[in-house]
Design a protein around this motif. Sequence first.
Motif, short mmCIF file in Angstrom:
data_model
loop_
_atom_site.label_atom_id
_atom_site.label_comp_id
_atom_site.label_asym_id
_atom_site.label_seq_id
_atom_site.Cartn_x
_atom_site.Cartn_y
_atom_site.Cartn_z
N UNK A 210 -92.52 -42.54 39.99
CA UNK A 210 -92.75 -41.83 38.74
C UNK A 210 -94.21 -41.95 38.31
N UNK A 211 -94.75 -43.14 38.44
CA UNK A 211 -96.16 -43.36 38.09
C UNK A 211 -97.08 -42.57 39.02
N UNK A 212 -96.76 -42.58 40.30
CA UNK A 212 -97.56 -41.85 41.28
C UNK A 212 -97.54 -40.35 40.99
N UNK A 213 -96.39 -39.82 40.62
CA UNK A 213 -96.29 -38.40 40.30
C UNK A 213 -97.19 -38.05 39.11
N UNK A 214 -97.15 -38.87 38.08
CA UNK A 214 -97.99 -38.60 36.91
C UNK A 214 -99.48 -38.68 37.26
N UNK A 215 -99.85 -39.63 38.08
CA UNK A 215 -101.25 -39.76 38.50
C UNK A 215 -101.68 -38.55 39.33
N UNK A 216 -100.81 -38.12 40.22
CA UNK A 216 -101.14 -36.98 41.08
C UNK A 216 -101.30 -35.70 40.25
N UNK A 217 -100.40 -35.51 39.31
CA UNK A 217 -100.48 -34.31 38.46
C UNK A 217 -101.73 -34.34 37.59
N UNK A 218 -102.09 -35.51 37.09
CA UNK A 218 -103.30 -35.63 36.28
C UNK A 218 -104.54 -35.35 37.14
N UNK A 219 -104.51 -35.80 38.39
CA UNK A 219 -105.63 -35.53 39.31
C UNK A 219 -105.76 -34.03 39.55
N UNK A 220 -104.64 -33.36 39.75
CA UNK A 220 -104.66 -31.91 39.96
C UNK A 220 -105.26 -31.20 38.75
N UNK A 221 -104.80 -31.56 37.57
CA UNK A 221 -105.31 -30.93 36.34
C UNK A 221 -106.81 -31.16 36.18
N UNK A 222 -107.25 -32.34 36.58
CA UNK A 222 -108.67 -32.70 36.41
C UNK A 222 -109.56 -31.98 37.42
N UNK A 223 -108.99 -31.59 38.57
CA UNK A 223 -109.79 -31.00 39.65
C UNK A 223 -109.42 -29.56 39.94
N UNK A 224 -108.76 -28.90 38.98
CA UNK A 224 -108.37 -27.51 39.18
C UNK A 224 -109.56 -26.59 39.47
N UNK A 225 -110.70 -26.92 38.93
CA UNK A 225 -111.88 -26.04 39.08
C UNK A 225 -112.51 -26.13 40.46
N UNK A 226 -112.03 -27.04 41.29
CA UNK A 226 -112.60 -27.20 42.63
C UNK A 226 -111.86 -26.29 43.61
#
Length: 318
Positions: A210-226
């Motif tokens: 569950x923690x890993x999923x939240x971290x991964x989704x936050x990473x995606x949101x943070x790097x969407x512009x790449x």
Amino acid sequence: MASTVFSLDDTPVNQRFSHFREVVESFYIPIGLECEHPERFNAWVTGSELGEVSVGTCFLAEQRVSRKPEHIARSEDDRIKLILPLSGAIASHQDGNDVVVRRGEFYITDPTRPYEEQILEDLTFIYLLLPRNHVVSKIDQIEKVTATSFACEQPYARLASDFAHSLSAVGPALEGSKAVQAASVVTDLFTMVLWEHMSQVRTHSTVYRSTLFRRAKAFIDEHLTEPDLSLAKVAAAMGVSSRYLSDLFSEAAFNYRPYVLEQRLLRCAQNLTDPRLAYLAIAEIALQCGFSDNAHFSRAFKAAYGISPREYRACHKI
């Protein structure tokens, strides 16, 4: 209840290991034995049969034990073996698990699959042979707990190990229904220890995922512009494989590609209507939101919003 007593005291020293190897199957199951110093070998066993459970105390000098497919093929006894050292040390390997166990710990092996053991220091121990059908009915993935150390200081484990100590001493005096009841109790106690461990493992695994999923989704949101954002890049940032992350997303009903596209289009739509960004060309806005292909962006935008990016911007001009 019948008590088994085996000793090599009356066997010539130079014949002890070969004699033990010949008779060992009568005490448990077919196994392979090797000893680097047979001239120093010794062993003794005392035990009782309590219904479906065998319990006793044993001493074994340093040796190697192997349980191979050919041994399994000619076995009838499939009871779970539990070792509770009183002195010495033993290493065990099964199901990809490795452990070294000493006094104050115990471990189990499942005889229906190969395993290896090595007595590192002359070992005195309490052994239990528990009915496999009872244990696996409560522990659905027993391979997760084989060759795994269980500390007797934990509440349930202490209760179980204390009972095993007492049972190994009084077992020969138990008969009939008392023997059967004692066997049932000791089986339930140790199964409870295994179940508690599996429950903790599952809880830990659930929290981690569950923690890993939240971290991964936050990473995606943070790097969407790449523009080069990919599942492999997200997985690498999380320290897991792409397959593991893909399985994690599937478990959470999270579709990576549609989510990334939807979020990028949403950002584009917001920027197209932002008067502060009116000076930017549509292609530049698309690029800043992670779209490297302007034609692809235009098609995707129209599919999502029903009109082209240019028309959308014109409709929202203030």
